[in-house]
Scaffold this motif. Structure first.
Motif, PDB file in Angstrom:
ATOM      1  N   THR A  58       0.832  -1.193   0.000  1.00  0.00           N
ATOM      2  CA  THR A  58       0.000   0.000   0.000  1.00  0.00           C
ATOM      3  C   THR A  58       0.871   1.249   0.000  1.00  0.00           C
ATOM      4  O   THR A  58       2.041   1.208   0.391  1.00  0.00           O
ATOM      5  CB  THR A  58      -0.926   0.042   1.231  1.00  0.00           C
ATOM      6  OG1 THR A  58      -0.126  -0.004   2.420  1.00  0.00           O
ATOM      7  CG2 THR A  58      -1.892  -1.139   1.229  1.00  0.00           C
ATOM      8  N   ALA A  59       0.281   2.347  -0.442  1.00  0.00           N
ATOM      9  CA  ALA A  59       0.977   3.633  -0.438  1.00  0.00           C
ATOM     10  C   ALA A  59      -0.056   4.734  -0.231  1.00  0.00           C
ATOM     11  O   ALA A  59      -1.215   4.582  -0.636  1.00  0.00           O
ATOM     12  CB  ALA A  59       1.722   3.840  -1.743  1.00  0.00           C
ATOM     13  N   TYR A  60       0.386   5.807   0.417  1.00  0.00           N
ATOM     14  CA  TYR A  60      -0.510   6.915   0.728  1.00  0.00           C
ATOM     15  C   TYR A  60       0.181   8.232   0.417  1.00  0.00           C
ATOM     16  O   TYR A  60       1.401   8.367   0.581  1.00  0.00           O
ATOM     17  CB  TYR A  60      -0.886   6.908   2.210  1.00  0.00           C
ATOM     18  CG  TYR A  60      -1.601   5.658   2.661  1.00  0.00           C
ATOM     19  CD1 TYR A  60      -0.879   4.550   3.116  1.00  0.00           C
ATOM     20  CD2 TYR A  60      -2.986   5.579   2.623  1.00  0.00           C
ATOM     21  CE1 TYR A  60      -1.528   3.393   3.518  1.00  0.00           C
ATOM     22  CE2 TYR A  60      -3.645   4.432   3.037  1.00  0.00           C
ATOM     23  CZ  TYR A  60      -2.909   3.347   3.471  1.00  0.00           C
ATOM     24  OH  TYR A  60      -3.561   2.201   3.872  1.00  0.00           O
ATOM     25  N   THR A  61      -0.610   9.219   0.026  1.00  0.00           N
ATOM     26  CA  THR A  61      -0.059  10.552  -0.075  1.00  0.00           C
ATOM     27  C   THR A  61       0.173  11.075   1.338  1.00  0.00           C
ATOM     28  O   THR A  61      -0.530  10.673   2.289  1.00  0.00           O
ATOM     29  CB  THR A  61      -0.994  11.472  -0.873  1.00  0.00           C
ATOM     30  OG1 THR A  61      -0.317  12.677  -1.189  1.00  0.00           O
ATOM     31  CG2 THR A  61      -2.250  11.794  -0.088  1.00  0.00           C
ATOM     32  N   SER A  62       1.134  11.952   1.505  1.00  0.00           N
ATOM     33  CA  SER A  62       1.558  12.350   2.845  1.00  0.00           C
ATOM     34  C   SER A  62       0.450  13.007   3.664  1.00  0.00           C
ATOM     35  O   SER A  62       0.399  12.848   4.892  1.00  0.00           O
ATOM     36  CB  SER A  62       2.766  13.294   2.759  1.00  0.00           C
ATOM     37  OG  SER A  62       2.434  14.435   1.986  1.00  0.00           O
ATOM     38  N   SER A  63      -0.461  13.710   3.019  1.00  0.00           N
ATOM     39  CA  SER A  63      -1.484  14.443   3.762  1.00  0.00           C
ATOM     40  C   SER A  63      -2.522  13.540   4.435  1.00  0.00           C
ATOM     41  O   SER A  63      -3.248  13.987   5.323  1.00  0.00           O
ATOM     42  CB  SER A  63      -2.189  15.438   2.841  1.00  0.00           C
ATOM     43  OG  SER A  63      -2.853  14.752   1.798  1.00  0.00           O
ATOM     44  N   VAL A  64      -2.593  12.268   4.028  1.00  0.00           N
ATOM     45  CA  VAL A  64      -3.586  11.358   4.622  1.00  0.00           C
ATOM     46  C   VAL A  64      -2.944  10.211   5.381  1.00  0.00           C
ATOM     47  O   VAL A  64      -3.645   9.442   6.057  1.00  0.00           O
ATOM     48  CB  VAL A  64      -4.546  10.781   3.565  1.00  0.00           C
ATOM     49  CG1 VAL A  64      -5.166  11.903   2.734  1.00  0.00           C
ATOM     50  CG2 VAL A  64      -3.856   9.764   2.669  1.00  0.00           C
ATOM     51  N   ARG A  65      -1.614  10.091   5.285  1.00  0.00           N
ATOM     52  CA  ARG A  65      -0.947   8.957   5.937  1.00  0.00           C
ATOM     53  C   ARG A  65      -1.200   9.000   7.435  1.00  0.00           C
ATOM     54  O   ARG A  65      -1.061  10.032   8.081  1.00  0.00           O
ATOM     55  CB  ARG A  65       0.558   9.011   5.642  1.00  0.00           C
ATOM     56  CG  ARG A  65       1.284   7.709   5.957  1.00  0.00           C
ATOM     57  CD  ARG A  65       2.729   7.769   5.472  1.00  0.00           C
ATOM     58  NE  ARG A  65       2.801   7.899   4.025  1.00  0.00           N
ATOM     59  CZ  ARG A  65       3.449   8.884   3.395  1.00  0.00           C
ATOM     60  NH1 ARG A  65       4.063   9.818   4.081  1.00  0.00           N
ATOM     61  NH2 ARG A  65       3.474   8.915   2.074  1.00  0.00           N
ATOM     62  N   GLY A  66      -1.605   7.871   7.999  1.00  0.00           N
ATOM     63  CA  GLY A  66      -1.925   7.796   9.418  1.00  0.00           C
ATOM     64  C   GLY A  66      -3.388   8.065   9.723  1.00  0.00           C
ATOM     65  O   GLY A  66      -3.855   7.789  10.836  1.00  0.00           O
ATOM     66  N   ARG A  67      -4.125   8.599   8.760  1.00  0.00           N
ATOM     67  CA  ARG A  67      -5.556   8.872   8.963  1.00  0.00           C
ATOM     68  C   ARG A  67      -6.440   8.008   8.057  1.00  0.00           C
ATOM     69  O   ARG A  67      -7.546   7.646   8.448  1.00  0.00           O
ATOM     70  CB  ARG A  67      -5.858  10.345   8.659  1.00  0.00           C
ATOM     71  CG  ARG A  67      -5.104  11.324   9.546  1.00  0.00           C
ATOM     72  CD  ARG A  67      -5.628  12.755   9.336  1.00  0.00           C
ATOM     73  NE  ARG A  67      -5.405  13.246   7.981  1.00  0.00           N
ATOM     74  CZ  ARG A  67      -6.376  13.659   7.158  1.00  0.00           C
ATOM     75  NH1 ARG A  67      -7.628  13.638   7.562  1.00  0.00           N
ATOM     76  NH2 ARG A  67      -6.082  14.108   5.941  1.00  0.00           N
ATOM     77  N   PHE A  68      -5.953   7.686   6.875  1.00  0.00           N
ATOM     78  CA  PHE A  68      -6.724   6.897   5.912  1.00  0.00           C
ATOM     79  C   PHE A  68      -6.102   5.506   5.782  1.00  0.00           C
ATOM     80  O   PHE A  68      -4.880   5.345   5.885  1.00  0.00           O
ATOM     81  CB  PHE A  68      -6.700   7.552   4.531  1.00  0.00           C
ATOM     82  CG  PHE A  68      -7.492   8.826   4.419  1.00  0.00           C
ATOM     83  CD1 PHE A  68      -7.969   9.498   5.524  1.00  0.00           C
ATOM     84  CD2 PHE A  68      -7.769   9.353   3.155  1.00  0.00           C
ATOM     85  CE1 PHE A  68      -8.695  10.674   5.399  1.00  0.00           C
ATOM     86  CE2 PHE A  68      -8.484  10.520   3.005  1.00  0.00           C
ATOM     87  CZ  PHE A  68      -8.948  11.192   4.131  1.00  0.00           C
ATOM     88  N   THR A  69      -6.966   4.516   5.533  1.00  0.00           N
ATOM     89  CA  THR A  69      -6.503   3.143   5.340  1.00  0.00           C
ATOM     90  C   THR A  69      -7.194   2.524   4.141  1.00  0.00           C
ATOM     91  O   THR A  69      -8.433   2.524   4.078  1.00  0.00           O
ATOM     92  CB  THR A  69      -6.789   2.281   6.583  1.00  0.00           C
ATOM     93  OG1 THR A  69      -6.197   2.885   7.743  1.00  0.00           O
ATOM     94  CG2 THR A  69      -6.210   0.877   6.407  1.00  0.00           C
ATOM     95  N   ILE A  70      -6.405   2.023   3.201  1.00  0.00           N
ATOM     96  CA  ILE A  70      -6.960   1.330   2.038  1.00  0.00           C
ATOM     97  C   ILE A  70      -6.906  -0.169   2.311  1.00  0.00           C
ATOM     98  O   ILE A  70      -5.924  -0.686   2.845  1.00  0.00           O
ATOM     99  CB  ILE A  70      -6.192   1.699   0.746  1.00  0.00           C
ATOM    100  CG1 ILE A  70      -6.885   1.119  -0.478  1.00  0.00           C
ATOM    101  CG2 ILE A  70      -4.736   1.270   0.818  1.00  0.00           C
ATOM    102  CD1 ILE A  70      -6.311   1.631  -1.813  1.00  0.00           C
ATOM    103  N   SER A  71      -7.999  -0.852   1.966  1.00  0.00           N
ATOM    104  CA  SER A  71      -8.036  -2.301   2.191  1.00  0.00           C
ATOM    105  C   SER A  71      -8.909  -2.948   1.139  1.00  0.00           C
ATOM    106  O   SER A  71      -9.609  -2.270   0.385  1.00  0.00           O
ATOM    107  CB  SER A  71      -8.570  -2.615   3.598  1.00  0.00           C
ATOM    108  OG  SER A  71      -9.905  -2.174   3.731  1.00  0.00           O
ATOM    109  N   ARG A  72      -8.857  -4.270   1.127  1.00  0.00           N
ATOM    110  CA  ARG A  72      -9.580  -5.000   0.099  1.00  0.00           C
ATOM    111  C   ARG A  72     -10.205  -6.241   0.721  1.00  0.00           C
ATOM    112  O   ARG A  72      -9.578  -6.924   1.522  1.00  0.00           O
ATOM    113  CB  ARG A  72      -8.609  -5.383  -1.010  1.00  0.00           C
ATOM    114  CG  ARG A  72      -9.174  -6.257  -2.109  1.00  0.00           C
ATOM    115  CD  ARG A  72      -8.044  -6.713  -3.008  1.00  0.00           C
ATOM    116  NE  ARG A  72      -8.463  -7.771  -3.904  1.00  0.00           N
ATOM    117  CZ  ARG A  72      -7.649  -8.630  -4.479  1.00  0.00           C
ATOM    118  NH1 ARG A  72      -6.352  -8.536  -4.252  1.00  0.00           N
ATOM    119  NH2 ARG A  72      -8.097  -9.558  -5.280  1.00  0.00           N
ATOM    120  N   ASP A  73     -11.440  -6.520   0.349  1.00  0.00           N
ATOM    121  CA  ASP A  73     -12.123  -7.742   0.752  1.00  0.00           C
ATOM    122  C   ASP A  73     -12.224  -8.616  -0.486  1.00  0.00           C
ATOM    123  O   ASP A  73     -13.019  -8.335  -1.388  1.00  0.00           O
ATOM    124  CB  ASP A  73     -13.510  -7.412   1.321  1.00  0.00           C
ATOM    125  CG  ASP A  73     -14.215  -8.635   1.872  1.00  0.00           C
ATOM    126  OD1 ASP A  73     -14.031  -9.750   1.332  1.00  0.00           O
ATOM    127  OD2 ASP A  73     -14.981  -8.493   2.840  1.00  0.00           O
TER     128      ASP A  73
END
Length: 126
Positions: A58-73
């Motif tokens: 996974t990878a995140y833009t810096s402004s959301v890292r630690g607040r947003f989580t991407i996942s898959r079912d």
């Protein structure tokens, strides 16, 4: 062919949470990366969070890292974006996207993604 349908947008106060869903129809065998992008009025579309389908990274833009989580079912063929500690600057239309080009790591570029959902509005009030 892959089709994407987002759901779960809405309005929330600053500090609140929302979860976006992206239901994927069609085979994911041809998809190497999936991502969430957002576009605020008058601004360019920007990458938010990405997931490599074969390898799981996974990878995140810096402004959301630690607040947003991407996942898959896998069972539900659905991609999620859990958004916590939302801020007014997170207000935007959010899009789910798929990249069917083989890559070792996901690109955060809009131009790398060839399949898009219709978008889900997220509004965060202060």
């Amino acid at each position: 062919e892959v089709q994407l349908v987002e759901s779960g947008g809405g309005s929330v106060q600053s500090g609140g949470s929302l979860r976006l869903s992206c239901e994927v129809s069609g085979s994911l065998r041809s998809v190497y990366c999936m991502g969430w992008f957002r576009q605020a009025p008058g601004k360019e579309r920007e990458g938010v969070a990405f997931k490599n389908i074969p390898y799981g990274g996974t990878a995140y833009t810096s402004s959301v890292r630690g607040r947003f989580t991407i996942s898959r079912d896998n069972a539900k063929n659905t991609l999620y974006l859990q958004m916590d500690i939302l801020k007014p600057e997170d207000t935007a239309m959010y899009y789910c996207a798929a990249d069917r080009t083989f890559r070792d790591a996901c690109s955060m570029s809009v131009t790398a993604f060839d399949t898009w959902g219709q978008g889900a509005q997220v509004t965060v009030s202060s």
